[in-house]
Write a protein that holds these residues in place. Structure first.
Motif, PDB file in Angstrom:
ATOM      1  N   GLU A 357     -15.042  11.413  -4.750  1.00 39.09           N
ATOM      2  CA  GLU A 357     -14.600  12.537  -5.250  1.00 39.09           C
ATOM      3  C   GLU A 357     -14.065  13.477  -4.545  1.00 39.09           C
ATOM      4  O   GLU A 357     -13.365  13.840  -4.339  1.00 39.09           O
ATOM      5  N   THR A 358     -15.423  13.782  -3.494  1.00 41.22           N
ATOM      6  CA  THR A 358     -14.878  14.547  -1.984  1.00 41.22           C
ATOM      7  C   THR A 358     -13.119  14.646  -1.174  1.00 41.22           C
ATOM      8  O   THR A 358     -12.503  15.234  -1.495  1.00 41.22           O
ATOM      9  N   VAL A 359     -13.817  12.797  -0.996  1.00 43.12           N
ATOM     10  CA  VAL A 359     -12.183  11.977  -0.355  1.00 43.12           C
ATOM     11  C   VAL A 359     -10.681  12.117  -0.909  1.00 43.12           C
ATOM     12  O   VAL A 359      -9.551  13.315  -0.316  1.00 43.12           O
ATOM     13  N   ASN A 360     -11.529  12.443  -2.025  1.00 47.55           N
ATOM     14  CA  ASN A 360      -9.680  12.178  -3.405  1.00 47.55           C
ATOM     15  C   ASN A 360      -9.142  14.324  -3.212  1.00 47.55           C
ATOM     16  O   ASN A 360      -8.248  14.502  -3.181  1.00 47.55           O
ATOM     17  N   GLU A 361     -10.557  14.958  -3.507  1.00 41.11           N
ATOM     18  CA  GLU A 361     -10.347  16.606  -3.257  1.00 41.11           C
ATOM     19  C   GLU A 361      -9.498  17.057  -2.288  1.00 41.11           C
ATOM     20  O   GLU A 361      -8.626  17.547  -1.422  1.00 41.11           O
ATOM     21  N   LEU A 362     -10.284  16.756  -0.992  1.00 45.18           N
ATOM     22  CA  LEU A 362     -10.043  17.594   0.199  1.00 45.18           C
ATOM     23  C   LEU A 362      -9.008  16.677   0.555  1.00 45.18           C
ATOM     24  O   LEU A 362      -8.107  17.312   1.643  1.00 45.18           O
ATOM     25  N   ILE A 363      -8.825  15.214   0.673  1.00 42.37           N
ATOM     26  CA  ILE A 363      -7.516  14.589   1.114  1.00 42.37           C
ATOM     27  C   ILE A 363      -6.579  14.795   0.364  1.00 42.37           C
ATOM     28  O   ILE A 363      -5.431  14.441   1.563  1.00 42.37           O
ATOM     29  N   PHE A 364      -6.540  13.747  -0.737  1.00 43.16           N
ATOM     30  CA  PHE A 364      -5.543  13.554  -1.532  1.00 43.16           C
ATOM     31  C   PHE A 364      -4.761  14.681  -2.569  1.00 43.16           C
ATOM     32  O   PHE A 364      -4.662  14.257  -3.569  1.00 43.16           O
ATOM     33  N   SER A 365      -5.371  16.287  -2.151  1.00 41.85           N
ATOM     34  CA  SER A 365      -5.076  17.332  -2.903  1.00 41.85           C
ATOM     35  C   SER A 365      -5.183  16.745  -4.904  1.00 41.85           C
ATOM     36  O   SER A 365      -5.028  17.608  -5.507  1.00 41.85           O
ATOM     37  N   GLY A 366      -6.897  15.762  -4.964  1.00 40.54           N
ATOM     38  CA  GLY A 366      -6.544  15.570  -6.427  1.00 40.54           C
ATOM     39  C   GLY A 366      -6.124  14.550  -6.623  1.00 40.54           C
ATOM     40  O   GLY A 366      -6.279  14.413  -8.432  1.00 40.54           O
ATOM     41  N   LEU A 367      -5.067  14.304  -6.439  1.00 43.71           N
ATOM     42  CA  LEU A 367      -3.954  12.840  -7.301  1.00 43.71           C
ATOM     43  C   LEU A 367      -4.209  12.275  -7.668  1.00 43.71           C
ATOM     44  O   LEU A 367      -3.927  10.869  -8.697  1.00 43.71           O
ATOM     45  N   ALA A 368      -5.670  11.501  -6.722  1.00 45.36           N
ATOM     46  CA  ALA A 368      -5.892  10.106  -7.208  1.00 45.36           C
ATOM     47  C   ALA A 368      -7.005   9.539  -7.858  1.00 45.36           C
ATOM     48  O   ALA A 368      -7.430  11.328  -8.126  1.00 45.36           O
ATOM     49  N   GLU A 369      -7.971   8.769  -7.943  1.00 49.44           N
ATOM     50  CA  GLU A 369      -9.106   8.490  -8.625  1.00 49.44           C
ATOM     51  C   GLU A 369     -10.061   8.011  -7.766  1.00 49.44           C
ATOM     52  O   GLU A 369      -9.452   6.781  -7.017  1.00 49.44           O
ATOM     53  N   ALA A 370     -10.862   7.977  -7.971  1.00 53.45           N
ATOM     54  CA  ALA A 370     -11.653   7.345  -7.205  1.00 53.45           C
ATOM     55  C   ALA A 370     -12.237   5.858  -7.777  1.00 53.45           C
ATOM     56  O   ALA A 370     -12.066   5.729  -9.168  1.00 53.45           O
ATOM     57  N   ARG A 371     -11.711   4.848  -6.929  1.00 51.61           N
ATOM     58  CA  ARG A 371     -12.172   3.609  -8.168  1.00 51.61           C
ATOM     59  C   ARG A 371     -11.933   2.604  -6.860  1.00 51.61           C
ATOM     60  O   ARG A 371     -12.260   3.012  -5.519  1.00 51.61           O
ATOM     61  N   GLN A 372     -12.241   1.438  -7.440  1.00 49.72           N
ATOM     62  CA  GLN A 372     -12.239   0.222  -6.532  1.00 49.72           C
ATOM     63  C   GLN A 372     -11.042  -0.044  -5.940  1.00 49.72           C
ATOM     64  O   GLN A 372      -9.835  -0.101  -7.047  1.00 49.72           O
ATOM     65  N   ALA A 373     -10.474  -1.471  -5.046  1.00 52.47           N
ATOM     66  CA  ALA A 373      -9.673  -2.207  -4.765  1.00 52.47           C
ATOM     67  C   ALA A 373      -9.441  -2.865  -6.228  1.00 52.47           C
ATOM     68  O   ALA A 373     -10.189  -4.902  -5.558  1.00 52.47           O
ATOM     69  N   SER A 374      -8.841  -2.741  -6.985  1.00 50.62           N
ATOM     70  CA  SER A 374      -8.763  -3.786  -8.274  1.00 50.62           C
ATOM     71  C   SER A 374      -7.193  -3.745  -8.919  1.00 50.62           C
ATOM     72  O   SER A 374      -6.637  -2.594  -8.401  1.00 50.62           O
ATOM     73  N   PRO A 375      -7.020  -4.414  -9.447  1.00 52.49           N
ATOM     74  CA  PRO A 375      -6.101  -4.225 -10.620  1.00 52.49           C
ATOM     75  C   PRO A 375      -5.910  -2.547 -10.702  1.00 52.49           C
ATOM     76  O   PRO A 375      -6.762  -2.206 -11.478  1.00 52.49           O
ATOM     77  N   VAL A 376      -4.426  -2.052 -11.129  1.00 49.39           N
ATOM     78  CA  VAL A 376      -4.523  -0.946 -11.176  1.00 49.39           C
ATOM     79  C   VAL A 376      -3.820  -1.157 -12.732  1.00 49.39           C
ATOM     80  O   VAL A 376      -3.545  -1.918 -13.102  1.00 49.39           O
ATOM     81  N   SER A 377      -4.101   0.315 -13.451  1.00 47.15           N
ATOM     82  CA  SER A 377      -3.677   0.451 -14.749  1.00 47.15           C
ATOM     83  C   SER A 377      -2.318   0.464 -15.042  1.00 47.15           C
ATOM     84  O   SER A 377      -1.085   1.071 -14.187  1.00 47.15           O
ATOM     85  N   GLY A 378      -2.413  -0.652 -16.191  1.00 47.65           N
ATOM     86  CA  GLY A 378      -0.071  -0.780 -15.843  1.00 47.65           C
ATOM     87  C   GLY A 378       0.081  -2.537 -15.967  1.00 47.65           C
ATOM     88  O   GLY A 378       0.513  -2.979 -16.058  1.00 47.65           O
ATOM     89  N   SER A 379      -1.287  -3.202 -14.684  1.00 51.38           N
ATOM     90  CA  SER A 379      -1.044  -4.378 -15.021  1.00 51.38           C
ATOM     91  C   SER A 379      -1.665  -5.611 -15.296  1.00 51.38           C
ATOM     92  O   SER A 379      -2.668  -4.582 -16.082  1.00 51.38           O
ATOM     93  N   PRO A 380      -1.214  -6.396 -15.413  1.00 53.21           N
ATOM     94  CA  PRO A 380      -1.506  -7.358 -16.371  1.00 53.21           C
ATOM     95  C   PRO A 380      -3.472  -7.899 -16.023  1.00 53.21           C
ATOM     96  O   PRO A 380      -3.678  -8.228 -17.080  1.00 53.21           O
TER      97      PRO A 380
END
Length: 603
Positions: A357-380
């Motif tokens: 969450e800190t990485v997301n807020e400080l580096i990515f302006s809160g535009l991302a979400e904390a997640r694992q390397a796995s298929p993204v939403s919208g993927s079958p």
């Protein structure tokens, strides 16, 4: 720009340059010809950026804004698949031509298959995506326009693979099944003598004739050789290296808009060299970039928005099918570190120790979400449980896990000691501009659990070389191909990733690479893909593929940090027909999904 050449008799009129029934690409609005599209590039190693602007496939991905991905024909008039998914028939457009005006026929297909694809001097091993179960595809030429490709077993994912990776090496833009025989036979050992091949190598300044081939090949890489005939919308005019690399329109491009105008609309594309992100961002603000997605970084989103009026552009958003990840090297040469990376509790500790969450807020302006390397939403293949696997911030658990595997001794600065008594340090290589700031946060997190992280910035050329030569401990990069996993599962299987040497062992059937231990779980991934590759139907193939994905994510070989970021582009106010709300992924060929041939510049 071609009218003068037609008038002077140097070029036939447009109706003679197009196929009998050209492919129609519906443009949002019928454009006007002209313009020099300016963008930035990072040097000779950045060859994939320009390539993705204009790749051609026998079938390719298409998407309407916000809609599903679908496969559409490329430079063919039709294709069909047998009921048992073993035989695939393709018919080339009648009257299709190379950029030098020579006809494209199935003789070019035969040349690609017999003299290149099956030529051991050029392709020592065939990628398993084109040789499921170790048996390469077979080719049958039906007539001048039609050819058939077949496999011994059903292969339900073949079209998805063609749309992503085409027929792979040894080329760069990978026009599926096609190589210009009339030009390239002079560099091929089936047609040219030893002396002729030596002379050709000398002319191009390479050591041996085989160096003329491949994605970096002096003769076969479109990026380097202006004489190479292509079927893409543009061709190289002034190659790298150079401060400015230029591409010019292909007068024989096979597609038209809905009004019958030959595409592309834009005359030239110029790529201006830049060295660092600040220099590139300055180019944007100064109005030197007409349209670009590559290197337009989400962490600079606020900066780009604030400077829209000054730079005369708008910021557009797609969705990235990737997760920014730490990728440890399971094949690292340091035996002690390799043993740790191969230990599940060690990988879990490294994952839960990160404050995403800190990485997301400080580096990515809160535009991302904390997640694992796995298929993204919208993927079958999306699974909400896999997305959260080992992604919760829990430094206490990380410390307990590390103590539990015997890493309970520390030095005077509080860093843990490895079993051999050395400090537990990991060098992480970065080539993206968000790396240094992100690694500051992660290094502080890791210090809290007694692990020293040593960030190292390198350029793309070194980056690729370190991975190819097995010379890295850990890398930071956007782990992609998380949209349609079936189109390219290789990154999950270790290719160019966390276990490159294991993957080479798998694809070469043990001839090279490193053999994984007999009980290594990566062998189940290889077995799952073999199963998917010859499944009788899509249901059976999908089940095997989902097993592969589940094993990959739950083993935690790649440590995902944040993902589902917007893919942002800067688009000048006079740059038209740029679509919004598409999926950006290596599988969909990045910006190529937006059909750059249809984009135009208001003069």
């Amino acid at each position: 720009m071609l009218a003068e050449q037609v008038k002077a008799g140097k070029l036939p009129p447009v109706e003679q340059r197009l196929p009998e029934k050209p492919t129609v690409l519906q443009a949002a609005e019928v454009g006007k010809y002209g313009g020099n599209w300016q963008r930035g590039y990072k040097g000779p190693g950045d060859r994939w950026g320009p390539t993705k602007l204009m790749e051609e496939r026998v079938v390719k991905w298409s998407q309407k804004p916000g809609g599903p991905l679908e496969l559409v024909p490329g430079y063919i008039s039709s294709y069909s698949v047998s009921a048992d998914s073993r035989e695939f028939t393709f018919t080339l457009l009648k009257g299709l031509k190379w950029s030098d005006g020579e006809p494209v026929t199935t003789e070019d297909v035969r040349f690609w298959y017999e003299d290149v694809f099956m030529n051991k001097d050029l392709l020592a091993s065939i990628d398993q995506t084109l040789a499921p179960g170790g048996k390469p595809m077979k080719l049958e030429i039906v007539d001048e326009q039609t050819f058939k490709v077949s496999f011994d077993e059903p292969y339900v994912y073949f079209l998805e693979i063609l749309a992503k990776d085409s027929t792979g090496d040894p080329s760069l833009d990978r026009p599926s099944f096609l190589f210009p025989k009339h030009y390239l036979k002079q560099f091929n050992n089936k047609y040219a003598s030893e002396d002729e091949l030596k002379a050709a190598a000398a002319k191009f300044g390479v050591e041996k004739w085989t160096d003329l081939w491949g994605s970096k090949g002096a003769a076969t890489a479109w990026w380097q050789n202006p004489d190479l005939p292509v079927i893409t919308a543009w061709k190289i005019e002034k190659p790298a290296p150079g401060d400015v690399v230029t591409m010019v329109r292909n007068p024989y491009y096979y597609a038209v808009d809905q009004a019958g105008n030959q595409l592309p609309y834009i005359d030239r594309i110029s790529h201006k060299l830049f060295s660092d992100q600040e220099a590139f961002n300055l180019m944007i603000v100064q109005g030197q970039i007409d349209m670009q997605m590559r290197y337009v970084e989400p962490q600079d989103f606020t900066f780009y928005k604030e400077n829209e009026a000054k730079g005369g552009y708008k910021v557009h958003r797609w969705t990235q099918a990737q997760t920014w990840s730490l990728v440890p090297n399971l094949n690292v040469k340091d035996e002690v570190l390799r043993g740790l990376f191969e230990t599940s509790d060690f990988r879990e500790a490294l994952s839960v120790a990160i404050d995403r969450e800190t990485v997301n807020e400080l580096i990515f302006s809160g535009l991302a979400e904390a997640r694992q390397a796995s298929p993204v939403s919208g993927s079958p293949n999306f699974d909400p449980e896999l997305e959260k696997h080992w992604a919760e911030y829990d430094p206490d658990k990380a410390n307990t896990l590390l103590d539990g595997i015997g890493l309970d001794k520390r030095d005077s600065e509080g860093f843990r000691l490895r079993p051999d008594g050395k400090r537990l340090s990991i060098v992480v290589e970065m080539e993206h501009s968000n790396g240094p700031k992100t690694m500051e946060v992660v290094a502080a997190n890791y210090k809290d659990i007694g692990v020293e992280l040593l960030p190292r910035i390198i350029d793309r050329t070194q980056w690729d070389a370190d991975r190819d030569n097995n010379e890295f401990q850990m890398q930071w990069y956007p782990f992609d191909r998380l949209s349609v996993v079936a189109a390219d599962p290789r990154i999950m299987m270790g290719n160019d990733s966390y276990a490159h040497q294991y993957y080479i062992w798998y694809t070469t059937k043990g001839a090279s690479g490193i053999e994984p231990p007999a009980d290594h779980p990566i062998r189940t991934l290889f077995a799952d893909w073999d199963k998917a590759g010859k499944a009788a139907d899509r249901k059976e193939a999908d089940a095997a593929l989902n097993d592969l994905i589940k094993t990959f994510v739950t083993q935690g070989w790649v440590i995902g940090v944040v993902g589902e970021l917007p893919a942002i582009s800067v688009v000048k106010n006079n740059f038209m027909n740029f679509p919004d709300d598409l999926i950006e992924d290596d599988i969909t060929r990045g910006i190529g999904l937006g059909a750059t041939q249809r984009m135009w510049m208001a003069q």
